[in-house]
Structures are given as C-alpha cells and as structure tokens.
Design a protein around this motif. Structure first.
Motif: not given
Length: 446
Positions: A237-241
């Motif tokens: 949830i804390e990283l770009p997707q």
C-alpha cells in the motif's frame, strides 16, 4: 340477561370480561413473569447450559390452557418429514428439534361461531452481556416488566392466553373453536411454524401476537440477507502500483465504495417504486457489514458487503419467496460491475444467506376490521400499519388463513439489552384480543 337485546347482551359480556382483566392485572403480569423466568434461548445461538428450555415454556402454557378445558397436543418437528418443503420458506434440513416441541391447545367451542388461531413463538435470542438487570427474573419495576422475551414475544403469548382466560373465567364459552398455537425456532428461520401448518392446524382467522406497538399489522415484509464478494488484488500500500493488466494492485475497498454509491441510487429508485400504503417506510437495501483486507500495509484483495434488503408481498414468487427481488439485485450488481474494467473480467459474487418470507391480509377483510374495531374500544383509535420486519405470518396466509400481527410492546426493543414491556400496554393487548374473540367467535354462557 334473556330480556336484553343482542347488542345489550354483547355490551354486558364485554363489560364483564374487561372488568375481569382489570381485576386480574397482577395475575396477568405474573404469568408473563413466569414465562420470562423460563429461559428458552434457541439452541441455534449456542446458549449457555440450562438456557434452552423451550419444552418447559410449552409445559407452562399447556398447563394453563388445560386448566381452561383445552385439549393440548405436543410434538417435536422432524426435518426429514418436512423435506417436501425444500426450497420453500422456513425449511432447513439441518435443524434439530429434540426436546423442542411445538404445541397446540384447542379449546372447543359450543358451536355456531367462527374459529380463531392465536399463535406465537416461545424461543428467544440470547441475553448478551449488557444487561443491568437479570434477564431471566422478570423484574417488575414502576409498571414495567423486564426480561428477555418480554417484547419478543412472551408478552404477546401472555396476552393471548390471558385473553382466552378472561372470557372463560368471566363465565362464557366461545362458540367457535380457539386454538393457541405456540411454536419453536422462529428466531432461526421459522421451521416451527412450517411444521405447525404442515400438521393441518387451520382456523377462520389468526392473530400472531408479535409486538406491534398495539398497531394492527395486516402485512409484514420479506427479508433478504446477502453477501456481495468483490475481488481485488493485493499489493504494497506504500508503493506505486502499475496498471492492473500488468500485475498492479486493485483495491477492493475502492470498488466496494463504488457499489455503495450505486446502492444509494438503487435506494432512491426503490423509495419511489417499493412502497405500500400501510408501510411507513419503503423497501431499501442497506449495508450491514463491511469486511475487507488482510494487512495494514496491503491493498485489500477482497471486500465483502453484507446487506439486508426488504421486499413486499406483491413481489413474492410462486414459492412464496423473494427470487424476483434477488434477480433484480443481481442484475443491478452486474450492471455496476460492467462499469469497471477489472470487474468485467473478475466479476463479483453474491452469496444469498437468508430469504425470510412475507404475508398480507387485505385491510378490507372482515377480520382486519373486527380487530380494528376492538382496538378502538380499548384505546379510542384504530391504528393499522404494516411491519417492516419478518414474522411467521406468511405460511398462514399461504394456506388461506386471514392473519394479522398484533401485540404489545415496541418492536425496536426486541433483542436489546434490558428488554422491557409496559404493563399498561400488556393489559390493553389482553383487552383487544379478548374483545376480538367475543366478536369473531361469538360467546355463550358456560
């Protein structure tokens, strides 16, 4: 009395019966206390030891009715014998009934009158941990009786039995037969009532003494419980997707919000279409539970929306259930899914949990008018209003018995901690049911 005309005789009978009820206020309250003091939690809820005593409640009711001259039959339902009802309201193949009898107490009339069925369920839900009084003491305090089942629905059962007793103890005999039918398992789906009807018990009219706030309720709505399972794809949830087509995360919580927004639009439509002149509120689809995700650091890979949707008697299918409304909801959900590329390829799934049936008796039916007139004699007004929750009336109307819900207590208090019933409302219910017996069944000197 023979020198009196018909109306004068009836007035005298009614006056005598109503006076008996006033004079026996404490006895009426005491009978409700007796019923509350016998814990009868439906075992489906896995109650504590000695809290599942439905048979003991039936014994107390049976003893009281036998003392009035009734013939009492007592039997345990059998799921295998009811398998012919598979797919219909109230049938559950896995329900067990050892030590959980249904009961019918039949008080034979003198002849020439219409018959009446008075019915209710003896099972209750668990008391829970938030009570400040003993839930099984039946405490009386300042005109209020406290205890599990005071409203749902031992208050109604006490009212209907004491109404019969008031007529008999006043020296009269009903011309039509009166059956007091008390069933188990309502709180877990209504299989007790299905069994009661299957046993062939019938009458010219029926009062189901569920709590209605002393309103005459000639209909109840059907209830659907469903679970909408919305797929997603987890990711940090804390990283770009990236794009989901390239393996990126899909947040099921975001998709759940899409459905909730669309449900608001569905409800706006239902508020216009799914109404009834005797229902104070329209049918709606409400989200009751939201369950999603696994970890605080991951997008939710699945979300579940558990919902309650209501339907009207006019929407019942040929089996008496809500398949038409289920299909309407499923079609709506599919249309919403088509607006989201991910969901077009990964469609959501609906699990149907409960379909609780409904019933209706036309307001113009003579029986509805009879109980309405009886109520006016007690509280000076006739209150007719359907109820939004499910009751077991559906099976009685299915077999052609005109049925109304009528009983003491505010139904919103049912299942609450510190459930309670005002004694004055209990007495008014006893009087209304007694007057209805006199008018509908007719009476003769004992």
């Amino acid at each position: 009395m023979n020198s009196l005309n018909k109306d004068e005789k009836k007035d005298l009978v009614e006056s005598k019966v109503l006076s008996w009820i006033d004079d026996h206020h404490d006895e009426i309250a005491g009978f409700l206390q007796e019923l509350i003091q016998i814990p009868s939690v439906n075992p489906w809820f896995r109650p504590k030891e000695d809290e599942s005593r439905e048979a003991d409640v039936q014994k107390a009711i049976g003893n009281r009715m036998q003392a009035l001259g009734a013939e009492v039959a007592n039997w345990e339902p059998n799921a295998k014998e009811l398998a012919k009802y598979e797919g219909r309201a109230g049938y559950y193949a896995d329900h067990k009934f050892e030590g959980r009898p249904n009961q019918a107490a039949v008080l034979k009339g003198s002849g020439g009158g219409r018959s009446m069925l008075l019915t209710g369920h003896v099972d209750v839900v668990p008391a829970g941990n938030g009570w400040t009084v003993d839930p099984y003491l039946g405490e009386r305090r300042e005109g209020v009786i406290y205890g599990r089942g005071a409203v749902d629905m031992k208050g109604g059962i006490a009212a209907m039995i004491m109404a019969v007793e008031a007529v008999v103890k006043s020296g009269y005999r009903m011309k039509g037969d009166v059956t007091v039918g008390t069933v188990v398992d309502e709180e877990a789906g209504g299989m007790g009532t299905l069994d009661f009807v299957d046993k062939g018990y019938r009458a010219d009219a029926c009062i189901m003494t569920e709590s209605t706030d002393l309103k005459v309720a000639p209909l109840c709505r059907g209830i659907l419980w469903g679970k909408l399972i919305i797929p997603g794809r987890s990711g940090h949830i804390e990283l770009p997707q990236g794009d989901w087509r390239e393996g990126g995360a899909v947040d099921a919580v975001t998709l759940a919000r899409v459905f909730m927004d669309h449900f608001d639009r569905l409800n706006a439509d239902w508020r216009l279409r799914k109404t009834h002149p005797y229902m104070s509120i329209p049918c709606q689809l409400y989200i009751a539970q939201v369950n999603a995700g696994e970890y605080p650091t991951a997008f939710a890979n699945k979300a579940e929306l558990v919902f309650d949707a209501q339907y009207l008697p006019r929407e019942k299918d040929d089996m008496g259930l809500g398949s038409k409304v289920k299909a309407e909801i499923e079609e709506f959900i599919n249309r919403v899914a088509m607006t989201e590329p991910w969901l077009r390829e990964h469609p959501p799934v609906i699990e149907w949990l409960i379909d609780a049936d409904c019933g209706e008796t036309p307001v113009e039916h003579p029986f509805v008018q009879t109980i309405g007139e009886s109520l006016k004699k007690v509280i000076s007004e006739e209150m007719i209003e359907g109820i939004g929750f499910h009751t077991d009336m559906g099976w009685f109307t299915n077999v052609g018995i005109p049925t109304v819900n009528f009983g003491p207590g505010n139904p919103s208090v049912a299942h609450q901690d510190n459930e309670s019933l005002e004694e004055k409302e209990l007495i008014k219910a006893v009087k209304t049911i007694a007057l209805t017996l006199i008018e509908w069944c007719g009476v003769a000197d004992a």
